[in-house]
Motif scaffolding. Structure first.
Motif, PDB file in Angstrom:
ATOM      1  N   VAL A   1      27.822  -2.064 -92.009  1.00  0.00           N
ATOM      2  CA  VAL A   1      26.236  -2.734 -91.464  1.00  0.00           C
ATOM      3  C   VAL A   1      25.985  -1.822 -90.283  1.00  0.00           C
ATOM      4  O   VAL A   1      26.913  -1.292 -89.183  1.00  0.00           O
ATOM      5  CB  VAL A   1      26.425  -4.315 -91.121  1.00  0.00           C
ATOM      6  CG1 VAL A   1      25.455  -5.008 -90.627  1.00  0.00           C
ATOM      7  CG2 VAL A   1      26.041  -5.206 -92.387  1.00  0.00           C
ATOM      8  N   GLY A   2      24.850  -1.562 -90.541  1.00  0.00           N
ATOM      9  CA  GLY A   2      24.227  -0.705 -89.027  1.00  0.00           C
ATOM     10  C   GLY A   2      23.892  -1.637 -87.563  1.00  0.00           C
ATOM     11  O   GLY A   2      23.624  -2.502 -87.886  1.00  0.00           O
TER      12      GLY A   2
ATOM     13  N   LYS B   1      24.908   4.763 -93.701  1.00  0.00           N
ATOM     14  CA  LYS B   1      24.305   3.705 -93.482  1.00  0.00           C
ATOM     15  C   LYS B   1      22.869   4.411 -94.635  1.00  0.00           C
ATOM     16  O   LYS B   1      22.088   5.466 -94.068  1.00  0.00           O
ATOM     17  CB  LYS B   1      24.154   2.893 -92.712  1.00  0.00           C
ATOM     18  CG  LYS B   1      23.758   3.752 -91.808  1.00  0.00           C
ATOM     19  CD  LYS B   1      22.620   3.299 -90.287  1.00  0.00           C
ATOM     20  CE  LYS B   1      22.244   3.897 -89.190  1.00  0.00           C
ATOM     21  NZ  LYS B   1      21.975   4.266 -89.040  1.00  0.00           N
ATOM     22  N   GLY B   2      21.764   3.527 -95.557  1.00  0.00           N
ATOM     23  CA  GLY B   2      20.705   4.587 -95.883  1.00  0.00           C
ATOM     24  C   GLY B   2      20.611   5.264 -97.136  1.00  0.00           C
ATOM     25  O   GLY B   2      21.789   5.468 -97.737  1.00  0.00           O
ATOM     26  N   ARG B   3      19.207   5.804 -97.128  1.00  0.00           N
ATOM     27  CA  ARG B   3      19.234   6.133 -98.669  1.00  0.00           C
ATOM     28  C   ARG B   3      19.885   6.950 -99.267  1.00  0.00           C
ATOM     29  O   ARG B   3      20.291   8.022 -97.903  1.00  0.00           O
ATOM     30  CB  ARG B   3      17.901   5.952 -99.017  1.00  0.00           C
ATOM     31  CG  ARG B   3      17.526   5.060 -98.948  1.00  0.00           C
ATOM     32  CD  ARG B   3      15.903   5.090 -99.648  1.00  0.00           C
ATOM     33  NE  ARG B   3      14.909   4.055 -98.648  1.00  0.00           N
ATOM     34  CZ  ARG B   3      14.053   3.464 -98.019  1.00  0.00           C
ATOM     35  NH1 ARG B   3      14.173   4.615 -97.548  1.00  0.00           N
ATOM     36  NH2 ARG B   3      12.792   2.328 -97.673  1.00  0.00           N
TER      37      ARG B   3
ATOM     38  N   PRO C   1      28.227   2.828 -88.530  1.00  0.00           N
ATOM     39  CA  PRO C   1      27.960   4.241 -89.363  1.00  0.00           C
ATOM     40  C   PRO C   1      26.722   4.336 -88.570  1.00  0.00           C
ATOM     41  O   PRO C   1      25.861   3.635 -88.461  1.00  0.00           O
ATOM     42  CB  PRO C   1      27.564   3.305 -90.780  1.00  0.00           C
ATOM     43  CG  PRO C   1      27.292   2.093 -90.171  1.00  0.00           C
ATOM     44  CD  PRO C   1      27.941   1.642 -89.603  1.00  0.00           C
ATOM     45  N   THR C   2      26.329   5.462 -89.506  1.00  0.00           N
ATOM     46  CA  THR C   2      25.520   6.621 -89.027  1.00  0.00           C
ATOM     47  C   THR C   2      24.559   7.014 -90.417  1.00  0.00           C
ATOM     48  O   THR C   2      24.791   6.441 -91.473  1.00  0.00           O
ATOM     49  CB  THR C   2      25.830   8.137 -88.661  1.00  0.00           C
ATOM     50  OG1 THR C   2      24.132   8.579 -87.564  1.00  0.00           O
ATOM     51  CG2 THR C   2      26.168   9.304 -90.038  1.00  0.00           C
ATOM     52  N   THR C   3      23.733   7.435 -90.354  1.00  0.00           N
ATOM     53  CA  THR C   3      22.655   7.411 -91.331  1.00  0.00           C
ATOM     54  C   THR C   3      23.130   8.339 -92.105  1.00  0.00           C
ATOM     55  O   THR C   3      23.571   9.903 -92.669  1.00  0.00           O
ATOM     56  CB  THR C   3      21.170   7.932 -90.927  1.00  0.00           C
ATOM     57  OG1 THR C   3      21.203   7.046 -89.779  1.00  0.00           O
ATOM     58  CG2 THR C   3      19.891   7.787 -92.166  1.00  0.00           C
TER      59      THR C   3
END
Ligand code: SF4
Lengths: 184, 280
Positions: free
Chosen positions: A124-125, A102-104, A78-80
């Protein structure tokens, strides 16, 4: 809770998932990242249709590395997700039910997730080699000129993700980090 | 005087680009294994196990550890008695990057212009840092940098009065802001002192220092240890999903600075902290 779920998502499945659930996805999902989102937004602004019907579907924020001979895809993690925040509420309002990244996420995305009973999963990044093993086939369906950023349809089998934001807006990134915090 | 053929540089950089994207260096593997035995969160352990499996698959099948195979950062330490023959050194490095990324099935993630954003198609140009040193050796470090974590990096121009506490707070602020976006567990490179650009370069270089090694300066070593511990108390954890492993290492470099300033740069890297070194 561990669950196996088929994709595209049913409205019931999407609404019933809870932050923290460990989920294995089987079926088809679509990749799109920065440049593809920009083009989709331009298509919508111009009154055109999107390259695929987003209703019930899951978008994976991912741009793979090139596939070696005999493989469907290269490394594929995944990317952000936050870079897509600007475009996401419009897609959710059109019926998109799931995202993998991934990420907020932004408050506007969270509201749109709640409003549309959708779900945001984290993969999972940095586990792109492992995740590629759950992708059985891949086909570029739009924006081929964007290379790694083209929209791909992926056939996935037991693709491992974790529910990060559920239809009630619970955000695992906030709750989980808080429960392990040991700062004075 | 030693002569180095430019093709040698190209071949070496080509191989290094591939190797570094399939296989983490032994220092990184070691701190990673330590983390697996100390992580307190069950989900955190599950994620670390997945990452360990990922490393195995990547090196066995020669699939990049991460699909973001980075922008190639290359450090060249060139002995002043070395003479390059056969063409431009910069072109030779870029040709090595081009061949490595094309032949190695690595992702091409570089755009020619930051605003027009057309992909160059071969991951060039690299970002190259040259340093001239005594001797007749050429030391090449290749450190591809992923941008999930690069985007969370910061430069703070602190005041001298902010002192040690100010520096620690700056590092903790950058790490907390990075959180899940930087694919934790992270490696944190810090540059303190110098000028605006010098501290950023030191922070980048700090990431290439073996994880688990420490600064030779006693107070800096103490700061590295304290910061690692405090970062691991934030609860961010593997994948940002909670736990006691938020960072694997904090590496700090320092340099003299101006009487009026205290520049601090924090270069955040993910667990895929790629670096490899060869000498010609
Ligand atoms: S931050 Fe690192 S692990 Fe995460 S996607 Fe980027 S390169 Fe990969």
């Amino acid at each position: 809770m561990d669950r196996k779920i088929s994709v595209p998502l049913s409205a019931e499945d999407a609404a019933s998932l809870r932050a923290g659930d460990y989920v294995y996805l089987t079926g088809t999902i679509y990749t799109a990242r920065d440049a593809a989102h920009k083009r989709m937004q331009e298509a919508l602004d111009a009154g055109h249709s999107l390259p695929f019907d987003v209703r019930g579907n899951v978008i994976y924020y991912m741009g793979p590395s090139p596939a070696r001979e005999g493989r469907p895809i290269g490394s594929a993690g995944p990317t952000t997700a936050s870079r897509m925040d600007k475009y996401t509420p419009a897609l959710l309002d059109l019926g998109l039910l799931g995202m993998v990244g991934k990420g907020r996420r932004s408050p506007a995305v969270r509201e749109a997730v709640i409003r549309n009973h959708a779900v945001y999963f984290a993969a999972v990044g940095g586990a792109g080699a492992l995740l590629s093993k759950s992708i059985k086939a891949a086909e570029v369906i739009a924006y081929e000129d964007l290379g790694t950023e083209a929209i791909r349809k992926l056939w996935v089998e037991d693709f491992p993700v974790i529910v990060c934001m559920d239809a009630q807006g619970t955000d695992l990134y906030e709750t989980a980090a808080e429960s392990f915090r040991r700062e004075e | 005087m030693k002569t180095v053929r430019i093709e040698k540089v190209t071949d070496t950089v080509r191989e290094m680009c591939m190797e570094v994207n399939y296989q983490l260096s032994s220092d990184m593997c070691k701190v990673f294994e330590n983390a697996r035995s100390t992580e307190v969160s069950p989900l955190g352990r599950q994620i670390l196990d997945q990452l360990a499996q990922n490393l195995e698959i990547a090196s066995k099948d020669r699939i990049p550890i991460c699909q973001d195979t980075g922008m190639a950062v290359v450090f060249l330490e060139i002995g002043q008695d070395v003479h390059f023959e056969g063409g431009s050194l910069e072109d030779a490095v870029n040709e090595g990057v081009r061949m490595g990324y094309v032949d190695g099935y690595l992702r091409k993630s570089v755009v020619r212009d930051p605003l027009i954003r057309e992909n160059t198609g071969d991951n060039t140009p690299a970002v190259i840092h040259y340093r001239i040193v005594p001797g007749d050796k050429v030391k090449i470090t290749v450190a591809p940098k992923g941008f999930g974590s690069e985007n969370m990096s910061r430069v703070f121009m602190l005041k001298p009065a902010d002192g040690m506490e100010g520096v620690k707070n700056a590092v903790l602020t950058a790490v907390k802001d990075a959180g899940p976006n930087a694919c934790p567990p992270m490696v944190v490179g810090v540059g303190i002192g110098g000028t605006f650009e010098k501290c950023a370069l030191m922070a980048k270089q700090a990431l290439t220092r073996p994880a688990g090694s420490h600064s030779a300066v006693p107070y800096v070593k103490e700061m590295e240890e304290e910061l690692l511990e405090r970062i691991n108390r934030t609860g961010i954890g593997p994948g940002g999903l909670g736990g006691s492993t938020t960072a694997l290492a904090v590496n700090i470099n320092t340099y003299p600075t101006h009487i009026a300033g205290l520049p601090v740069a924090v270069n955040i890297c993910c667990h895929v902290n790629r670096h490899t070194v060869r000498e010609l």
